[in-house]
Design a protein around this motif. Structure first.
Motif, mmCIF file in Angstrom:
data_model
loop_
_atom_site.group_PDB
_atom_site.id
_atom_site.type_symbol
_atom_site.label_atom_id
_atom_site.label_comp_id
_atom_site.label_asym_id
_atom_site.label_seq_id
_atom_site.Cartn_x
_atom_site.Cartn_y
_atom_site.Cartn_z
ATOM 1 N N LYS A 27 0.834 -1.201 0.000
ATOM 2 C CA LYS A 27 0.000 0.000 0.000
ATOM 3 C C LYS A 27 0.869 1.252 0.000
ATOM 4 N N VAL A 28 0.254 2.372 -0.335
ATOM 5 C CA VAL A 28 0.942 3.662 -0.327
ATOM 6 C C VAL A 28 0.052 4.690 0.353
ATOM 7 N N MET A 29 0.690 5.738 0.853
ATOM 8 C CA MET A 29 -0.083 6.894 1.303
ATOM 9 C C MET A 29 -0.310 7.786 0.079
ATOM 10 N N MET A 30 -1.555 8.113 -0.180
ATOM 11 C CA MET A 30 -1.913 8.971 -1.302
ATOM 12 C C MET A 30 -2.278 10.352 -0.763
ATOM 13 N N ILE A 31 -1.639 11.376 -1.320
ATOM 14 C CA ILE A 31 -1.932 12.758 -0.938
ATOM 15 C C ILE A 31 -2.500 13.467 -2.157
ATOM 16 N N ARG A 32 -3.696 14.031 -2.023
ATOM 17 C CA ARG A 32 -4.378 14.689 -3.144
ATOM 18 C C ARG A 32 -4.658 16.145 -2.813
ATOM 19 N N LEU A 33 -4.193 17.035 -3.670
ATOM 20 C CA LEU A 33 -4.487 18.456 -3.558
ATOM 21 C C LEU A 33 -5.616 18.767 -4.539
ATOM 22 N N ILE A 34 -6.737 19.264 -4.028
ATOM 23 C CA ILE A 34 -7.943 19.460 -4.838
ATOM 24 C C ILE A 34 -8.367 20.918 -4.769
ATOM 25 N N GLU A 35 -8.632 21.501 -5.946
ATOM 26 C CA GLU A 35 -9.056 22.901 -5.999
ATOM 27 C C GLU A 35 -10.572 23.004 -5.919
ATOM 28 N N GLU A 36 -11.052 24.157 -5.481
ATOM 29 C CA GLU A 36 -12.487 24.391 -5.362
ATOM 30 C C GLU A 36 -13.158 24.474 -6.735
ATOM 31 N N GLN A 37 -14.484 24.320 -6.694
ATOM 32 C CA GLN A 37 -15.363 24.485 -7.849
ATOM 33 C C GLN A 37 -15.048 23.459 -8.935
ATOM 34 N N LEU A 38 -15.098 23.871 -10.200
ATOM 35 C CA LEU A 38 -15.013 22.926 -11.311
ATOM 36 C C LEU A 38 -13.612 22.833 -11.907
ATOM 37 N N SER A 39 -12.654 23.356 -11.237
ATOM 38 C CA SER A 39 -11.299 23.326 -11.767
ATOM 39 C C SER A 39 -10.782 21.893 -11.850
ATOM 40 N N GLY A 40 -9.968 21.654 -12.879
ATOM 41 C CA GLY A 40 -9.358 20.326 -13.012
ATOM 42 C C GLY A 40 -7.973 20.275 -12.416
ATOM 43 N N ARG A 41 -7.583 21.345 -11.700
ATOM 44 C CA ARG A 41 -6.221 21.382 -11.153
ATOM 45 C C ARG A 41 -6.139 20.544 -9.877
ATOM 46 N N THR A 42 -5.953 19.272 -10.083
ATOM 47 C CA THR A 42 -5.776 18.320 -8.978
ATOM 48 C C THR A 42 -4.445 17.617 -9.171
ATOM 49 N N ILE A 43 -3.709 17.467 -8.097
ATOM 50 C CA ILE A 43 -2.410 16.824 -8.178
ATOM 51 C C ILE A 43 -2.299 15.776 -7.083
ATOM 52 N N GLU A 44 -1.682 14.643 -7.396
ATOM 53 C CA GLU A 44 -1.569 13.521 -6.460
ATOM 54 C C GLU A 44 -0.111 13.147 -6.225
ATOM 55 N N MET A 45 0.132 12.620 -5.032
ATOM 56 C CA MET A 45 1.469 12.137 -4.689
ATOM 57 C C MET A 45 1.351 10.827 -3.932
ATOM 58 N N LYS A 46 2.202 9.874 -4.286
ATOM 59 C CA LYS A 46 2.255 8.591 -3.582
ATOM 60 C C LYS A 46 3.486 8.562 -2.691
ATOM 61 N N VAL A 47 3.279 8.198 -1.429
ATOM 62 C CA VAL A 47 4.377 8.134 -0.463
ATOM 63 C C VAL A 47 4.510 6.702 0.019
ATOM 64 N N ASN A 48 5.680 6.117 -0.212
ATOM 65 C CA ASN A 48 5.924 4.745 0.230
ATOM 66 C C ASN A 48 6.182 4.711 1.736
ATOM 67 N N TYR A 49 5.928 3.546 2.333
ATOM 68 C CA TYR A 49 6.166 3.421 3.774
ATOM 69 C C TYR A 49 7.643 3.571 4.103
ATOM 70 N N SER A 50 8.501 3.217 3.150
ATOM 71 C CA SER A 50 9.948 3.377 3.382
ATOM 72 C C SER A 50 10.309 4.844 3.591
ATOM 73 N N ASP A 51 9.543 5.759 2.965
ATOM 74 C CA ASP A 51 9.778 7.193 3.180
ATOM 75 C C ASP A 51 9.455 7.600 4.615
ATOM 76 N N ILE A 52 8.410 6.977 5.170
ATOM 77 C CA ILE A 52 8.027 7.275 6.546
ATOM 78 C C ILE A 52 9.057 6.711 7.525
ATOM 79 N N LEU A 53 9.576 5.544 7.208
ATOM 80 C CA LEU A 53 10.550 4.892 8.091
ATOM 81 C C LEU A 53 11.857 5.680 8.189
#
Length: 288
Positions: free
Chosen positions: A257-283
């Motif tokens: 599994k991964v940690m998924m981080i999503r940045l979402i803009e208001e209203q109808l904008s398509g400006r959404t960006i995602e990031m996957k963080v591996n558990y090794s990054d947390i360790l």
């Protein structure tokens, strides 16, 4: 106004075992608060209130916000015949009861004294001051919001000049995980957002979840939403750059599994960006 204290908060308050390093308190040493019929007294805490107790049924109140206790003299419906009798039920200077407020890291107690309605100097709100607080040590390692804020400020005062842990770019947006820190049972994510377009960004949500690394069938995807216990800056709008600290209670997840981080803009904008963080990054988290 909802009543609390003998009915609600007394039973919904968390059960805990606490130790204090402060000496015993006696009633005569307690700071005094004045209260008058028909006027609410608002007690403002520097951190979320965990529990409130009123020692007598002459007082009642509620929690209109997590850091505010609202107290007043209990209303007693009476007939016109009994109003004169009720008006002398309290004399100026009478002790009405004791108010106890427990925060995340302190306990504060006050002696409540009645003042007549003719007294124009009766206070309507107070901020609980450090000199009125006795520190509390809970069995489990847990930090108050005030302490988490200080840790976050310590992090953000350092320039994010080292190589970031993760970076994602999309639609003239850059999302960057500067670093991961750990303190006791808390994980701190230091994040940076950069907008290279001329359109400002109105943030609807920054969502954190644990999801399957590989999805074979969309219907089989399991997503567990995670909510920070604290964030340094509640800002919802930025033009070019925005840096913030997000704090979570300690968590683990498998390599599948991964940690998924999503940045979402208001209203109808398509400006959404995602990031996957591996558990090794947390360790690899740093300490501070």
């Amino acid at each position: 106004m909802k009543t609390l204290l003998h009915s609600l908060l007394l039973f919904t308050a968390p059960f805990f075992t606490a130790q204090t390093a402060t000496p015993e308190q006696i009633i005569s040493d307690l700071p005094e608060l004045e209260i008058t019929e028909g006027i609410n007294l608002h007690m403002i805490s520097p951190e979320p209130i965990q529990y409130v107790d009123l020692s007598t049924d002459k007082l009642t109140g509620d929690l209109p916000a997590s850091s505010i206790a609202r107290i007043k003299i209990t209303d007693n419906p009476v007939s016109e015949k009994d109003k004169k009798k009720q008006s002398i039920s309290f004399f100026s200077g009478d002790t009405v009861g004791i108010i106890t407020v427990v925060g995340q890291s302190f306990i504060a107690q006050y002696k409540v004294v009645y003042r007549s309605q003719d007294n124009l100097n009766t206070i309507t709100n107070i901020h609980i001051q450090p000199e009125a607080m006795q520190p509390i040590e809970f069995d489990k390692m847990s930090f108050s919001n005030r302490e988490l804020r200080q840790f976050a400020l310590d992090i953000i005062q350092n320039k994010a000049d080292k190589k970031p842990v993760r970076t994602e770019n999309n639609l003239n947006l850059r999302m960057q995980l500067n670093n991961v820190y750990v303190m006791a049972d808390y994980i701190f994510l230091d994040m940076n957002f950069k907008n290279t377009s001329n359109l400002s960004y109105d943030l609807e949500a920054l969502k954190f979840s644990i999801e399957d690394k590989k999805i074979h069938k969309a219907t089989n995807n399991q997503s567990i939403e995670m909510t920070p216990v604290f964030q340094l800056n509640p800002q919802k709008h930025f033009r070019k750059n925005f840096r913030n600290i997000y704090v979570f209670k300690k968590f683990t997840y498998p390599n599948s599994k991964v940690m998924m981080i999503r940045l979402i803009e208001e209203q109808l904008s398509g400006r959404t960006i995602e990031m996957k963080v591996n558990y090794s990054d947390i360790l690899k988290a740093d300490t501070f």
